[in-house]
Design an enzyme around this catalytic site. Structure first.
Site, PDB file in Angstrom:
ATOM      1  N   LYS A  13     -73.708   7.112  99.450  1.00 39.57           N
ATOM      2  CA  LYS A  13     -74.717   6.905 100.462  1.00 39.57           C
ATOM      3  C   LYS A  13     -74.347   5.812 101.578  1.00 39.57           C
ATOM      4  O   LYS A  13     -74.432   6.298 102.730  1.00 39.57           O
ATOM      5  CB  LYS A  13     -75.931   6.136  99.604  1.00 39.57           C
ATOM      6  CG  LYS A  13     -76.414   7.037  98.612  1.00 39.57           C
ATOM      7  CD  LYS A  13     -77.723   6.300  97.738  1.00 39.57           C
ATOM      8  CE  LYS A  13     -77.378   5.014  97.231  1.00 39.57           C
ATOM      9  NZ  LYS A  13     -76.453   5.348  96.097  1.00 39.57           N
ATOM     10  N   ARG A  88     -86.452   2.974  95.678  1.00 35.61           N
ATOM     11  CA  ARG A  88     -85.539   3.331  94.455  1.00 35.61           C
ATOM     12  C   ARG A  88     -86.374   3.220  93.267  1.00 35.61           C
ATOM     13  O   ARG A  88     -86.121   3.169  92.227  1.00 35.61           O
ATOM     14  CB  ARG A  88     -84.819   1.968  94.221  1.00 35.61           C
ATOM     15  CG  ARG A  88     -83.331   2.132  94.218  1.00 35.61           C
ATOM     16  CD  ARG A  88     -82.849   0.844  94.110  1.00 35.61           C
ATOM     17  NE  ARG A  88     -81.301   0.654  93.857  1.00 35.61           N
ATOM     18  CZ  ARG A  88     -80.396   0.890  94.630  1.00 35.61           C
ATOM     19  NH1 ARG A  88     -80.455   0.907  95.743  1.00 35.61           N
ATOM     20  NH2 ARG A  88     -79.171   0.928  93.985  1.00 35.61           N
ATOM     21  N   ARG A 127     -63.543   1.632  94.448  1.00 35.81           N
ATOM     22  CA  ARG A 127     -64.419   1.186  95.700  1.00 35.81           C
ATOM     23  C   ARG A 127     -63.773  -0.054  96.309  1.00 35.81           C
ATOM     24  O   ARG A 127     -63.656  -1.053  95.412  1.00 35.81           O
ATOM     25  CB  ARG A 127     -65.793   1.101  95.785  1.00 35.81           C
ATOM     26  CG  ARG A 127     -66.201   0.489  96.779  1.00 35.81           C
ATOM     27  CD  ARG A 127     -67.789   0.848  97.045  1.00 35.81           C
ATOM     28  NE  ARG A 127     -68.564   0.362  95.934  1.00 35.81           N
ATOM     29  CZ  ARG A 127     -69.790   0.747  95.703  1.00 35.81           C
ATOM     30  NH1 ARG A 127     -70.579   1.483  96.625  1.00 35.81           N
ATOM     31  NH2 ARG A 127     -70.488   0.512  94.597  1.00 35.81           N
ATOM     32  N   ARG A 160     -66.488  -4.894  94.539  1.00 36.95           N
ATOM     33  CA  ARG A 160     -67.890  -5.462  94.412  1.00 36.95           C
ATOM     34  C   ARG A 160     -68.093  -6.026  92.549  1.00 36.95           C
ATOM     35  O   ARG A 160     -67.834  -5.294  91.667  1.00 36.95           O
ATOM     36  CB  ARG A 160     -68.988  -4.466  94.518  1.00 36.95           C
ATOM     37  CG  ARG A 160     -69.421  -4.674  96.121  1.00 36.95           C
ATOM     38  CD  ARG A 160     -70.336  -3.629  96.364  1.00 36.95           C
ATOM     39  NE  ARG A 160     -71.563  -3.003  95.379  1.00 36.95           N
ATOM     40  CZ  ARG A 160     -72.238  -2.193  95.889  1.00 36.95           C
ATOM     41  NH1 ARG A 160     -72.188  -1.356  96.866  1.00 36.95           N
ATOM     42  NH2 ARG A 160     -73.024  -1.950  94.978  1.00 36.95           N
ATOM     43  N   ARG A 171     -76.344   0.496  85.645  1.00 38.27           N
ATOM     44  CA  ARG A 171     -76.704   1.033  86.882  1.00 38.27           C
ATOM     45  C   ARG A 171     -77.033   2.377  86.863  1.00 38.27           C
ATOM     46  O   ARG A 171     -77.958   3.044  87.526  1.00 38.27           O
ATOM     47  CB  ARG A 171     -75.703   0.655  88.182  1.00 38.27           C
ATOM     48  CG  ARG A 171     -75.689  -0.775  88.546  1.00 38.27           C
ATOM     49  CD  ARG A 171     -74.437  -1.034  89.245  1.00 38.27           C
ATOM     50  NE  ARG A 171     -74.494  -0.452  90.414  1.00 38.27           N
ATOM     51  CZ  ARG A 171     -73.477  -0.096  91.471  1.00 38.27           C
ATOM     52  NH1 ARG A 171     -72.129  -0.520  90.694  1.00 38.27           N
ATOM     53  NH2 ARG A 171     -73.373   0.486  92.520  1.00 38.27           N
TER      54      ARG A 171
HETATM   55  P1  AP5 Z   1     -70.360   4.395  98.543  1.00 37.64           P
HETATM   56  O1  AP5 Z   1     -70.627   5.121  99.977  1.00 37.64           O
HETATM   57  O2  AP5 Z   1     -70.148   2.944  98.545  1.00 37.64           O
HETATM   58  O3  AP5 Z   1     -71.481   5.163  97.468  1.00 37.64           O
HETATM   59  P2  AP5 Z   1     -73.161   4.481  97.612  1.00 37.64           P
HETATM   60  O4  AP5 Z   1     -73.761   5.664  97.116  1.00 37.64           O
HETATM   61  O5  AP5 Z   1     -73.154   3.879  98.797  1.00 37.64           O
HETATM   62  O6  AP5 Z   1     -72.811   3.452  96.110  1.00 37.64           O
HETATM   63  P3  AP5 Z   1     -73.657   2.059  95.904  1.00 37.64           P
HETATM   64  O7  AP5 Z   1     -72.913   1.742  94.631  1.00 37.64           O
HETATM   65  O8  AP5 Z   1     -73.319   1.140  97.147  1.00 37.64           O
HETATM   66  O9  AP5 Z   1     -74.981   2.377  95.709  1.00 37.64           O
HETATM   67  P4  AP5 Z   1     -75.847   1.651  94.838  1.00 37.64           P
HETATM   68  O10 AP5 Z   1     -77.183   2.188  95.200  1.00 37.64           O
HETATM   69  O11 AP5 Z   1     -75.814   1.316  93.362  1.00 37.64           O
HETATM   70  O12 AP5 Z   1     -75.734   0.134  95.390  1.00 37.64           O
HETATM   71  P5  AP5 Z   1     -76.597  -0.596  96.411  1.00 37.64           P
HETATM   72  O13 AP5 Z   1     -75.630  -1.291  97.310  1.00 37.64           O
HETATM   73  O14 AP5 Z   1     -77.633   0.151  97.208  1.00 37.64           O
HETATM   74  O15 AP5 Z   1     -68.772   5.087  97.862  1.00 37.64           O
HETATM   75  C1  AP5 Z   1     -68.535   4.676  96.869  1.00 37.64           C
HETATM   76  C2  AP5 Z   1     -67.255   4.744  96.815  1.00 37.64           C
HETATM   77  O16 AP5 Z   1     -66.735   6.268  96.791  1.00 37.64           O
HETATM   78  C3  AP5 Z   1     -66.426   4.365  97.795  1.00 37.64           C
HETATM   79  O17 AP5 Z   1     -65.134   3.618  97.558  1.00 37.64           O
HETATM   80  C4  AP5 Z   1     -66.253   5.569  98.843  1.00 37.64           C
HETATM   81  O18 AP5 Z   1     -65.051   5.174  99.561  1.00 37.64           O
HETATM   82  C5  AP5 Z   1     -65.832   6.675  97.765  1.00 37.64           C
HETATM   83  N1  AP5 Z   1     -66.379   7.872  98.449  1.00 37.64           N
HETATM   84  C6  AP5 Z   1     -67.703   7.999  99.098  1.00 37.64           C
HETATM   85  N2  AP5 Z   1     -67.762   9.331  99.502  1.00 37.64           N
HETATM   86  C7  AP5 Z   1     -66.637  10.147  98.808  1.00 37.64           C
HETATM   87  C8  AP5 Z   1     -66.191  11.569  98.909  1.00 37.64           C
HETATM   88  N3  AP5 Z   1     -66.805  12.523  99.469  1.00 37.64           N
HETATM   89  N4  AP5 Z   1     -65.019  11.745  97.932  1.00 37.64           N
HETATM   90  C9  AP5 Z   1     -64.487  10.719  97.451  1.00 37.64           C
HETATM   91  N5  AP5 Z   1     -64.906   9.292  97.502  1.00 37.64           N
HETATM   92  C10 AP5 Z   1     -65.981   9.164  98.203  1.00 37.64           C
HETATM   93  O19 AP5 Z   1     -77.208  -1.623  95.434  1.00 37.64           O
HETATM   94  C11 AP5 Z   1     -76.635  -2.618  94.782  1.00 37.64           C
HETATM   95  C12 AP5 Z   1     -77.690  -3.457  93.940  1.00 37.64           C
HETATM   96  O20 AP5 Z   1     -78.646  -4.282  94.989  1.00 37.64           O
HETATM   97  C13 AP5 Z   1     -78.772  -3.034  93.189  1.00 37.64           C
HETATM   98  O21 AP5 Z   1     -78.076  -2.472  91.770  1.00 37.64           O
HETATM   99  C14 AP5 Z   1     -79.905  -3.560  92.938  1.00 37.64           C
HETATM  100  O22 AP5 Z   1     -79.539  -4.765  91.982  1.00 37.64           O
HETATM  101  C15 AP5 Z   1     -80.058  -4.235  94.476  1.00 37.64           C
HETATM  102  N6  AP5 Z   1     -80.815  -3.294  95.073  1.00 37.64           N
HETATM  103  C16 AP5 Z   1     -80.445  -2.764  96.085  1.00 37.64           C
HETATM  104  N7  AP5 Z   1     -81.672  -1.810  96.701  1.00 37.64           N
HETATM  105  C17 AP5 Z   1     -82.619  -2.297  95.810  1.00 37.64           C
HETATM  106  C18 AP5 Z   1     -83.854  -1.513  95.787  1.00 37.64           C
HETATM  107  N8  AP5 Z   1     -84.431  -0.721  96.807  1.00 37.64           N
HETATM  108  N9  AP5 Z   1     -84.878  -2.165  94.933  1.00 37.64           N
HETATM  109  C19 AP5 Z   1     -84.410  -3.148  93.952  1.00 37.64           C
HETATM  110  N10 AP5 Z   1     -83.138  -3.612  93.978  1.00 37.64           N
HETATM  111  C20 AP5 Z   1     -82.385  -3.021  94.839  1.00 37.64           C
END
Ligand code: AP5
Length: 216
Positions: A13, A88, A127, A160, A171
């Site tokens: 994402k 979410r 990552r 991270r 997660r």
């Molecule tokens: P990346 O693009 O970083 O993936 P992502 O989907 O953004 O993963 P996240 O872990 O950031 O999502 P998340 O939803 O768990 O975390 P968030 O930060 O929102 O890609 C991942 C890896 O894959 C990278 O190394 C990239 O290079 C590689 N990659 C990408 N595309 C690829 C491809 N096509 N092929 C190969 N490799 C590829 O949330 C973190 C925390 O914040 C949550 O756990 C929660 O505690 C809190 N939080 C955030 N939002 C909320 C909410 N709305 N409500 C409550 N808590 C929240």
């Protein structure tokens, strides 16, 4: 365009959000990034969020929704936005509708990035993120020229806290139980579109742009 990206942790994402926000000229609003900035600044909100993030739990809805409401009031979000990581939960989705209604707008499309669990685990374990510019890299799939150093800005890369294996498992479980129900929620409204998010990043971007074209 008012767009939401949805998909499991590691689906890509954040990676796709960067390209899509450039392509459609809309700001990327990532609740994960907003929380990490608060954690980095050691603000009261950051200190509260950190305890949930480090263990892979969701930050409570009222905190998250208030933060998003404030961000949506920024002038750059007036004509469109890309939400990454929000909503979410069903209650966050309902709250988002409630925030948009008085502004006289609604969501145009929800883009689901579809990836199997074994692939997202590989993605999360490799990552690395740049301290300087926030660019996301991968040790195997998108490596930097010099290990640990960002090709774009020369900044130092970090792993991270919540990418440790035991937290990743939790997660994914939280995603299945609390976030995946949003897929049917938005499908029922006729605004869900899914793309295969496996393969080179630029191929996924092209598929996403193709899928979004009819909503622009
Ligand atoms: P990346 O693009 O970083 O993936 P992502 O989907 O953004 O993963 P996240 O872990 O950031 O999502 P998340 O939803 O768990 O975390 P968030 O930060 O929102 O890609 C991942 C890896 O894959 C990278 O190394 C990239 O290079 C590689 N990659 C990408 N595309 C690829 C491809 N096509 N092929 C190969 N490799 C590829 O949330 C973190 C925390 O914040 C949550 O756990 C929660 O505690 C809190 N939080 C955030 N939002 C909320 C909410 N709305 N409500 C409550 N808590 C929240």
């Amino acid at each position: 365009m008012r767009l939401v990206l949805i998909g499991p942790p590691g689906a890509g994402k954040g990676t796709q959000a960067e390209y899509l926000s450039e392509r459609f000229l809309i700001p990327k609003i990532s609740t994960g990034d907003l929380f990490r900035a608060h954690v980095g600044n050691e603000s009261p909100l950051g200190l509260e969020a950190k305890q949930f993030m480090d263990t892979g739990q969701l930050v409570p809805d009222e905190v998250t929704i208030a933060m998003v409401e404030q961000r949506l009031d920024d002038p750059d979000a007036a004509d469109g936005f890309l939400l990454d990581g929000f909503p979410r939960t069903i209650s966050q989705a309902e709250a988002l509708d409630g925030l948009l209604e008085p502004r006289g707008v609604k969501l145009d499309v929800v883009l689901e990035l579809v990836v199997e669990t074994d692939q997202v685990i590989r993605r999360l374990s490799g990552r690395r993120t740049c301290h300087g510019c926030g660019k996301i890299w991968h040790t195997e799939f998108d490596p930097t020229t010099v290990a640990g150093v960002c090709d774009r800005c020369g900044g130092e890369l970090f792993q991270r806290e919540d990418d440790r294996p035991e937290t990743v498992t939790h997660r994914l479980d939280v995603y299945t139980k609390q976030t995946a129900p949003l897929i049917n929620f938005y499908a029922a409204q006729g605004i869900l579109v899914g793309v295969d998010a496996v393969g080179p990043v630029e191929d996924v971007t092209e598929r996403a742009i193709g899928a979004l074209r009819s909503f622009v």
